[in-house]
Write an enzyme that holds these catalytic residues in place. Sequence first.
Site, short mmCIF file in Angstrom:
data_model
loop_
_atom_site.label_atom_id
_atom_site.label_comp_id
_atom_site.label_asym_id
_atom_site.label_seq_id
_atom_site.Cartn_x
_atom_site.Cartn_y
_atom_site.Cartn_z
N ARG A 283 -77.15 35.94 44.88
CA ARG A 283 -77.02 35.00 46.00
C ARG A 283 -78.38 35.21 47.04
NH1 ARG A 283 -71.81 36.13 45.40
NH2 ARG A 283 -70.66 34.40 44.35
N LYS A 305 -90.86 27.30 50.37
CA LYS A 305 -90.47 26.50 49.09
C LYS A 305 -90.70 27.33 47.63
CE LYS A 305 -91.45 21.83 50.59
NZ LYS A 305 -92.17 20.50 50.35
N GLU A 347 -106.89 21.54 48.16
CA GLU A 347 -105.98 21.88 49.05
C GLU A 347 -106.65 22.29 50.30
OE1 GLU A 347 -102.66 21.34 48.85
OE2 GLU A 347 -102.26 21.46 46.68
N LYS A 385 -101.34 24.81 57.45
CA LYS A 385 -100.19 24.79 56.89
C LYS A 385 -99.07 25.24 57.91
CE LYS A 385 -97.21 24.90 53.12
NZ LYS A 385 -96.90 24.85 51.82
N GLU A 395 -89.15 19.79 56.23
CA GLU A 395 -89.73 18.41 56.08
C GLU A 395 -88.63 17.24 56.29
OE1 GLU A 395 -91.67 18.62 52.19
OE2 GLU A 395 -91.79 16.41 51.93
N ARG A 399 -93.95 17.51 58.31
CA ARG A 399 -94.36 18.31 57.04
C ARG A 399 -94.73 17.49 55.61
NH1 ARG A 399 -91.77 23.87 54.41
NH2 ARG A 399 -92.97 24.07 52.96
N ASN A 403 -97.93 16.37 51.82
CA ASN A 403 -97.97 15.80 50.62
C ASN A 403 -99.00 14.54 50.42
OD1 ASN A 403 -95.51 16.61 50.00
ND2 ASN A 403 -94.24 15.24 50.93
N HIS A 406 -100.50 14.31 47.06
CA HIS A 406 -99.27 14.70 46.04
C HIS A 406 -98.75 13.85 45.30
CE1 HIS A 406 -100.86 18.41 47.70
NE2 HIS A 406 -100.19 19.34 46.92
N HIS A 410 -99.29 14.53 41.76
CA HIS A 410 -98.27 15.14 40.71
C HIS A 410 -98.06 14.27 39.47
CE1 HIS A 410 -95.65 17.67 43.82
NE2 HIS A 410 -96.79 18.47 43.14
N HIS A 422 -103.34 21.53 39.26
CA HIS A 422 -102.89 20.88 40.56
C HIS A 422 -103.77 20.54 41.18
CE1 HIS A 422 -99.66 20.63 43.29
NE2 HIS A 422 -100.18 21.26 44.11
#
Length: 511
Positions: A283, A305, A347, A385, A395, A399, A403, A406, A410, A422
């Site tokens: 957990r 994330k 990035e 960031k 987000e 935030r 993206n 992206h 992606h 990426h």
Amino acid sequence: MTHIFLYGPPATGKTTIGEILSRNLKLPFIDLDRVIESKAGTSIPQIMEGQGESAFRDLESAALKEITLTPNPPLRGASRSPTGRWESIVALGGGVLLRDENRHLAESNGKVLLLTAELDTLLARLNKDSNKRPLLAGDLKSKLKSLLDNRREHYDSFTLKLDVGNQTAEQTAHRAQIMLGRHHLSAMGEYDVRVGQIGNLRSIAYGNIIVTDENVAKHHLDKINIEKSIIIPAGEEHKNLETVSRLWKAFLENGLDRKSAIVALGGGVIGDLAGFAASTYMRGIDWIAVPTTLLAMVDASIGGKTGFDLPEGKNLIGSFHPPKLVLADPSLLRTLSDRDLRSGMAEVVKHGIIADPELFALCSNGMDWVKDNLEEIVKRAMAVKINIIEEDPYEKGIRAALNLGHTVGHAVELVSGFKLSHGESVAIGMVAEAAYAVRVGVAGRGSDEAIESTLSNLGLPTRIPAELPREEIIRAMKVDKKKSAKAIRFALPVDLGKVELVDVTNLDEVL
Ligand SMILES: NC(=O)c1ccc[n+]([C@@H]2O[C@H](COP(=O)([O-])OP(=O)(O)OC[C@H]3O[C@@H](n4cnc5c(N)ncnc54)[C@H](O)[C@@H]3O)[C@@H](O)[C@H]2O)c1
């Protein structure tokens, strides 16, 4: 590194900025002058008057020695660095480091940041200041000028310098944090993000097992003093449930319990996988991020994330589980391949476009400049960031600006079968999205060209390869997790330093 020493001429704001840094970094604040006064039981002007400057300097040396040589924190709430030493923000008197022994003490126990300002700025501030300054008594202007002249060479000899003119104390403190590579995040969990040498980490005392990949292990595994490690194959194709299960099993076999911690030593793939495995094992247990790619230092390791890919799309399964510490050591990037370094620059450029036009301009200097200035690049790009995720950790709004590039990126990455990395895919995505922003009138002409030429100058691809079917890219965009009911929300560059969130229904138009 432990303490942060603020130094410089009178009225540069060492105390005010020190107090702000203390709040921002959750570190105790020590004002050396106040320590001296409390020990002497009298004020500095009185010490100077009664005992002379040399006696005052002796008291300064004694106080500095006490701070730097005390093994345990004399203050409640003082925190410890990853090396296990206590640390604080110390505002120094403007001449304390003129003595060699003091300078040595400060420089070997932390970083000295010199605050500077023009004579006129300092004069204006001193004229408003009611504090008594014995060394400036009499004709303020000529006293201050001669003090600055006498100390010019001394002040010039410090490498970390920050001009405080035309800036609020808050702005100066923010710039100081970027320069020092020091942040404390608290919007989602409490943790430090630090730029520093991994070599300083004699051991990450509370880390029990390292998760890394075969490439990183070859170059850097021996730099962390933890015996147990799990080495997995490198590459995005291994960012899947199978690897996560393998990690869970290895944690069990190695006897990890709820008090254990994982050290993720690697790029974004390792951070995402190890962070996710840590977030779900028993957990949730702690993890520490030691990013080793540029992309991971400025982006993936920060923000909490974690997750893995499904065959249907990237990062479709995940959790928010911030690490307990991020330690980014730019010297680890020396072993990174040219292609991965360039990918990370996508990035960095993205962060420049979102909020730091100066960073964007630095990126235009090209790859050779970047390679010589990686520490500056890492420090500036990570700050963008950090600012955003502290404002909007989950987000709900801003935030989503991260993206940028992206949504298309992606999809392109997936449809290319991960042949495009990426960062390469994000570069292509940013150019497509910037061009779309101009076409629909969200951005003025020219910003798309600036973005494309900066990226291609860094050796990054900027166009969707002709062999990738457009329909498949559109289908992949629709599966993207950022899809809302009717439209896909894009982060579009409006100008350099500014991004707007726009809902797009006709995806054909974007490509
Ligand atoms: N969690 C987040 O917020 C977030 C944000 C952005 C990206 N990501 C994820 O990050 C991943 C991409 O990260 P990446 O580009 O770091 O990829 P990566 O982790 O696959 O690393 C790229 C390659 O470099 C090698 N490598 C890493 N460090 C090295 C070093 N110092 N020296 C030599 N080789 C080294 C790796 O073994 C790998 O082959 C993607 O999966 C992406 O989804 C996550």
